[in-house]
Design an enzyme around this catalytic site. Sequence first.
Site, PDB file in Angstrom:
ATOM      1  CB  SER A 150       2.447   3.001  -0.442  1.00 56.90           C
ATOM      2  OG  SER A 150       2.924   2.113   0.549  1.00 56.90           O
TER       3      SER A 150
ATOM      4  CE  LYS B 146       6.477   1.976   1.191  1.00 57.18           C
ATOM      5  NZ  LYS B 146       5.252   1.257   1.656  1.00 57.18           N
TER       6      LYS B 146
ATOM      7  CB  SER C  60       1.737  -0.811   0.790  1.00 59.68           C
ATOM      8  OG  SER C  60       0.797   0.228   0.767  1.00 59.68           O
TER       9      SER C  60
END
Lengths: 490, 97
Positions: free
Chosen positions: A151, A76, A175
């Site tokens: 996210s 990420k 997330s």
Amino acid sequence: MREYNSLSEVQHDLQNGAITLPAIVDHYINRIKNEAHLNAFIEVFDQEARSEALKIAKKLEEGKAGRLAGMVVGLKDIICYKDHGIAVGSRILQNYKSIYSATVVERLIAEDAIIIGRTNCDEFAMGGSNENSYFGHVKNFADNSKVPGGSSGGSAVAVQAGLCLACLGTDTGGSVRQPAAFCGVVGLKPTYGRVSRHGVVAYASSFDQVGPITKSVEDAALLMEIIAGPDEYDSTASKSKVPPYFSELNNSTGKKHIAYLSETLSNGGIDAEVKSMALAAIKRLQDEGHTVEPVSFQLLDYVVPTYYIITMAEASSNLARYDGIHFGYRSKTAPTLEATYKKSRSEGFGAEVKRRIMLGTFVLSAGYYDAYYGKAQKVRRLIREKTDEILKKYDFILLPTTPTPAFGIGEKVDDPVTMYLADIFTVQASLGGFPAISLPVGNNTAGLPLGLQFIGKRFGESDLMAFSKKFMDLLEQDSVKSPAKGNIVV
Amino acid sequence: MKLDNDTITKIAHLARLDVDASEKEALLSDMNNILSFMEKLNELDTDGVEPLIYLSDEVNVFREDVVKGEITVKQALENAPSEDGKYFQVARVIEKP
């Protein structure tokens, strides 16, 4: 190349010569190119991944390879990797290059994982739909008109669409788990303090945890075993010993006591198919002889406001460092020092990040601190104590990961409160620092994945993952017996 | 609590953000909606409850203070928006008398 669901399958094929590591890397690079419209990756480290594949292939031949040899991982865009770009989905860090690697990255590389690129995410991990990224939104592979969740949306889609085998995401209020649920993959948020946060860009420091997004519980356990543990660069990383999660995966024996929260299923916002999925899971577990009972959790309506007050406060403080001075974006039109701060931040941050900084600053400001921030910290204790109380009597808490399946792109962007309420089932574990896992238990009638969540005791990842594996194996057997039904009947 | 334009201006300054007139109205309405949503917590009695601040159970985490993980001046300046090879450069801070 066949589709791999776990590293052990990959390693098996590598060993018997059915495939080579460079071929695996080439396959993923081609997949990423072919599925570029999903916008899952912000940057692909293709050349480097290819040259690492050659090196690790040689190690494999010599029998000197690490435990993650064969695993191709996406990071990420919030986890630092030395000499590589990292933007955290933001304009303000668009051209930033990491000068050191996060502890989790060093640990992956030491075991010969190949890092293939950095995946898209909501700006500063603030969002539940991946619509807040400066690099554009991400599409759900199951249905391109739907969000992937957030996210860690790019990470979940990368695993879902077979663009890499696994990703490391971060979970502040859901997330990792929520996009895993929306994309039909496994997502684990560890206990707060189980995994080092060194080199992970901060959003809300009393919540943030790195967690694996994978196709199987097996790979989640393996990754956790490698990334977890004390770190001299993070004093909040627990000194307690990391169990051998992977080898303990088969340790889930006996009948478990599981609580489900009645309020989650009577919640007005819950989708009918999500509810029937949860009820089907409860029944399936009861049929296996586990005790699954309703428990009342009257604080459910308070978890989301508590979560947002505290995380916005922490975010306003953490994001004060982006001032356009030492690194990051600097406005070209600022004549004074104060204007440099204000203009760089205003031009560099997106709307949602600014909204959260503003609210965080407000709840911490003189005169309002006690009424908002102080109050929320007290409620946070009540939520944690109540959850602890339930987990004293029960091994796990079962609840859907999300109240609805993936929603449409653009559907909630104009209404922040509705968007925040989508986190209602994930923030409880985050507020109390409990580990929680989202498991892909099947699709709804429209073909959208649904996720079931289990919350475990703090530092109880081993039991949580072993039980999760047992449950997933059970669903697998069911679907073999009656393939038409899919995994869970909804 | 209802925020007004003056409070928004004050908070924006504390947060070192510029909020221009075109954004103000939408921001004000979003912030007020979110705050009234947060005020739901007032329904709960929290008298005598200690705030939960630290999630970690670790106490007194010590290690030897040794110099390591150093970076060069060049590395430190690598991400700077403006530098002269030795220092970060910023807009003029002190005006000439």
